[in-house]
Scaffold this active site. Sequence first.
Site, PDB file in Angstrom:
ATOM      1  N   THR A  86       0.948  -1.153  -0.034  1.00 47.55           N
ATOM      2  CA  THR A  86       0.055   0.006   0.052  1.00 47.55           C
ATOM      3  C   THR A  86       0.919   1.379  -0.018  1.00 47.55           C
ATOM      4  O   THR A  86       1.908   1.262   0.758  1.00 47.55           O
ATOM      5  CB  THR A  86      -0.911  -0.056   1.202  1.00 47.55           C
ATOM      6  OG1 THR A  86      -1.535   1.336   1.078  1.00 47.55           O
ATOM      7  CG2 THR A  86      -0.172  -0.118   2.527  1.00 47.55           C
ATOM      8  N   TYR A  91      -1.581  -0.019  10.083  1.00 46.03           N
ATOM      9  CA  TYR A  91      -1.934  -0.563   8.680  1.00 46.03           C
ATOM     10  C   TYR A  91      -0.971  -0.266   7.971  1.00 46.03           C
ATOM     11  O   TYR A  91      -0.225  -1.237   7.267  1.00 46.03           O
ATOM     12  CB  TYR A  91      -3.173   0.040   7.878  1.00 46.03           C
ATOM     13  CG  TYR A  91      -3.445  -0.270   6.700  1.00 46.03           C
ATOM     14  CD1 TYR A  91      -3.642  -1.545   6.370  1.00 46.03           C
ATOM     15  CD2 TYR A  91      -3.402   0.597   5.784  1.00 46.03           C
ATOM     16  CE1 TYR A  91      -3.716  -1.900   4.914  1.00 46.03           C
ATOM     17  CE2 TYR A  91      -3.475   0.337   4.135  1.00 46.03           C
ATOM     18  CZ  TYR A  91      -3.789  -1.041   3.962  1.00 46.03           C
ATOM     19  OH  TYR A  91      -3.628  -1.188   2.694  1.00 46.03           O
TER      20      TYR A  91
END
Length: 327
Positions: free
Chosen positions: A117, A141
């Site tokens: 990501t 995350y």
Amino acid sequence: MKNILVTGGAGYIGSHACKALKAAGYTPVTYDNLVTGWQDAVKFGPFEKGDLNDRARLDEVFAKYQPAAVMHFAALSQVGEAMSEPGRYWANNTGGSLNLVEAAVAAGCLDFVFSSTCATYGEHDNVVLDENTPQLPLNAYGASKRAVEDILKDFGAAHGLRSVIFRYFNVAGADPEAEVGEFHRPETHLVPLVLDAIAGKRDALTIFGTDYDTPDGTCIRDYVHVCDLVDAHVLGLKWLEDGNGSQVFNLGTGSGFSVREVMDKAEAVTGQKVPCNTGPRRAGDCTKLVSGSTRAVTDLGWEPRRSSLETMIADAWKWHKTGHYEA
């Protein structure tokens, strides 16, 4: 046909990857615990239910299918949840991935495609990110995904594991044939939220912040069509098959669209108004986040053919009107 183990293959991106893999001549084997995925989305190859942290189950699946490579999508991905429950993200995203990598190496499966990501970069407002942008994640995350990237590098040095890592922001759209699509509970992504509001599945869309330094005052994000995204993953697999070494690729358009641009295009595509409210900015939201993809275009020959805003929304709307999964 080579077997490819697809973790998270019952999820949004993973299910589209399975369709692309089958079209490319592979057999995708979905490994998913169905916490956020849907068994109804597994349509293109075998399904094996299991958790990333269950090493015995992973070993069993590797032995059964002897996959030529792993394509790893399975992860928790809600930023707000990552802020309030970081332990879940470290245990699942990082601990589970370590377990998966160790199982792959033990089975002699040394080609690995990882869905990372752009959240690993943290806050770099109003610049076009590339693979050399410093990685300074702001939450568990992004940090847990960056840690998996480090794991892959270390296992490459120690065991010859070769990896292709993809970093990207917002994924939108759906399979043009509407066999699979985007279906989250709860839904947090802008395009399906807009379409939910149009379809009357929610009262209204809330725009968080209208005073950003952008042409229309709403923040700008990069969007890539899910089919373009998974095409890049198949190209990454072929990159490894061709004997190339480990590499990192950003995937994006380098421009991006504002919240209001997404709403306006959704109204044009559907012919219906988007009921909306405005609210204050959310903590941590940047003005503009976009990612370039020069390396992917040059080295992989990747071309984001469907990533126009109109096409992404039109494909999403087709799925939205007819598609759903049963729990």
